[in-house]
Scaffold this motif. Structure first.
Motif, PDB file in Angstrom:
ATOM      1  N   ILE A  22       1.720  11.729 -10.915  1.00 42.17           N
ATOM      2  CA  ILE A  22       2.200  10.957  -9.779  1.00 42.17           C
ATOM      3  C   ILE A  22       3.478  10.224 -10.189  1.00 42.17           C
ATOM      4  CG2 ILE A  22       1.647   9.105  -8.154  1.00 42.17           C
ATOM      5  CD1 ILE A  22      -1.289   9.754  -8.600  1.00 42.17           C
ATOM      6  N   ARG A  23       4.495  10.323  -9.342  1.00 43.20           N
ATOM      7  CA  ARG A  23       5.755   9.637  -9.635  1.00 43.20           C
ATOM      8  C   ARG A  23       5.573   8.120  -9.512  1.00 43.20           C
ATOM      9  NH1 ARG A  23       7.422  13.014  -5.613  1.00 43.20           N
ATOM     10  NH2 ARG A  23       8.080  11.178  -4.381  1.00 43.20           N
ATOM     11  N   TYR A  24       6.431   7.379 -10.191  1.00 45.28           N
ATOM     12  CA  TYR A  24       6.314   5.915 -10.176  1.00 45.28           C
ATOM     13  C   TYR A  24       6.452   5.356  -8.769  1.00 45.28           C
ATOM     14  CZ  TYR A  24       7.269   0.990 -10.858  1.00 45.28           C
ATOM     15  OH  TYR A  24       7.230  -0.380 -10.762  1.00 45.28           O
ATOM     16  N   ASP A  25       7.388   5.913  -7.985  1.00 41.19           N
ATOM     17  CA  ASP A  25       7.594   5.380  -6.638  1.00 41.19           C
ATOM     18  C   ASP A  25       6.362   5.610  -5.760  1.00 41.19           C
ATOM     19  OD1 ASP A  25       8.170   8.133  -6.804  1.00 41.19           O
ATOM     20  OD2 ASP A  25       9.210   8.076  -4.882  1.00 41.19           O
ATOM     21  N   GLN A  26       5.610   6.714  -6.007  1.00 43.13           N
ATOM     22  CA  GLN A  26       4.369   6.949  -5.274  1.00 43.13           C
ATOM     23  C   GLN A  26       3.294   5.967  -5.712  1.00 43.13           C
ATOM     24  OE1 GLN A  26       3.991  11.119  -6.471  1.00 43.13           O
ATOM     25  NE2 GLN A  26       4.220  11.735  -4.325  1.00 43.13           N
ATOM     26  N   LEU A  27       3.238   5.717  -7.016  1.00 43.73           N
ATOM     27  CA  LEU A  27       2.227   4.812  -7.562  1.00 43.73           C
ATOM     28  C   LEU A  27       2.480   3.371  -7.115  1.00 43.73           C
ATOM     29  CD1 LEU A  27      -0.234   4.918  -9.512  1.00 43.73           C
ATOM     30  CD2 LEU A  27       1.331   4.312 -11.344  1.00 43.73           C
ATOM     31  N   ASN A  28       3.736   3.039  -6.924  1.00 40.34           N
ATOM     32  CA  ASN A  28       4.118   1.672  -6.567  1.00 40.34           C
ATOM     33  C   ASN A  28       4.186   1.451  -5.055  1.00 40.34           C
ATOM     34  OD1 ASN A  28       4.796  -0.919  -7.597  1.00 40.34           O
ATOM     35  ND2 ASN A  28       6.941  -0.581  -6.988  1.00 40.34           N
ATOM     36  N   ALA A  29       3.936   2.499  -4.277  1.00 50.01           N
ATOM     37  CA  ALA A  29       4.012   2.402  -2.818  1.00 50.01           C
ATOM     38  C   ALA A  29       2.803   1.643  -2.270  1.00 50.01           C
ATOM     39  CB  ALA A  29       4.064   3.809  -2.222  1.00 50.01           C
ATOM     40  N   PRO A  30       2.889   1.119  -1.046  1.00 53.27           N
ATOM     41  CA  PRO A  30       1.758   0.415  -0.429  1.00 53.27           C
ATOM     42  C   PRO A  30       0.520   1.308  -0.379  1.00 53.27           C
ATOM     43  CG  PRO A  30       3.750   0.067   0.840  1.00 53.27           C
ATOM     44  CD  PRO A  30       4.081   1.105  -0.196  1.00 53.27           C
ATOM     45  N   LEU A  31      -0.640   0.697  -0.613  1.00 55.84           N
ATOM     46  CA  LEU A  31      -1.896   1.437  -0.666  1.00 55.84           C
ATOM     47  C   LEU A  31      -2.278   1.961   0.707  1.00 55.84           C
ATOM     48  CD1 LEU A  31      -4.302   2.286  -2.462  1.00 55.84           C
ATOM     49  CD2 LEU A  31      -5.400   0.137  -1.822  1.00 55.84           C
TER      50      LEU A  31
END
Length: 219
Positions: free
Chosen positions: A191-200
């Motif tokens: 999983i890319r960082y931007d996906q991991l850091n996106a709103p749940l």
């Protein structure tokens, strides 16, 4: 998550294949939380198994939550299936009415994997000794996880240098008869960082559990 939900709802065995760090173990550990609660009969049955193994105490005389067992890949066939001079249940019986998670599935010895074939078919583990044969309940959901290759990074060619022959050889260590008993196989990816850091977003465990319980009632 979707594949896991389908597997639990249909009482299927599932195998996750993907690089390290893609959440295979994390998802497996949360499967009991989306399974419907055990009935009183199931609690008593599981508690009997744990009592025989000396895993109950006065503070918790009953097992209330579905078991989750995750033995290491170095486990012996006897520890997995059960055994001893006085036969006792093994890990597959301790996972009765719950989940048996086998991480690094390709690293397990073939002799250890073979003991799973009969319990997966008959939902029962037979331990034979000279005097008698003991039968222990073993109705569990098998969840496996494995890396796609020895280094664990395939198909990321920036980190994986295994050729296709090495990849096939590594995955072929999982026996065909065992794979025949695994209904769903799903690939996991980084999983890319931007996906991991996106709103749940997405369903929570309580919502999944409700849907799965409805599915179990219709079976």
């Amino acid at each position: 998550k979707r594949a896991t939900q389908v597997a639990v709802a249909g009482r299927h065995n599932i195998l996750f294949i993907g690089p390290a760090g893609t959440g295979k173990s994390m998802i497996a550990a949360r499967i009991p939380s989306i399974m419907p609660p055990m009935s009183l009969e199931e609690r008593l049955e599981v508690s009997k198994i744990y009592s025989v193994c000396g895993l109950l105490n006065n503070e918790e005389p009953l097992v209330f939550h579905r078991p989750y067992r995750s033995p290491h890949h170095t486990i012996s066939p006897h520890a997995l299936a059960g055994g001893g001079r006085i036969p006792k249940p093994g890990e597959i019986s301790l996972a009765h009415q719950g989940v048996l998670f086998l991480d690094e599935l390709a690293e397990f010895k073939s002799s250890t994997m073979e003991v799973l074939r009969q319990p997966l078919e008959e939902k029962m583990a037979a331990v034979s000794r000279v005097a008698a044969t003991c039968y222990f309940p073993a109705d569990f959901m098998l969840v496996g996880a494995t890396n796609p290759c020895k280094c664990g990074f395939f198909p990321d060619r920036s980190r994986c240098h295994c050729d296709l022959g090495q990849v096939r050889k590594y995955l072929s260590k999982i026996s065909k008869p065992l794979l025949d008993r695994i209904d769903i196989t799903v690939e996991t990816s980084m999983i890319r960082y931007d996906q991991l850091n996106a709103p749940l977003e997405g369903e929570n465990s309580a919502s999944m559990e409700k849907k799965i319980e409805e599915g179990w009632e219709k079976m």
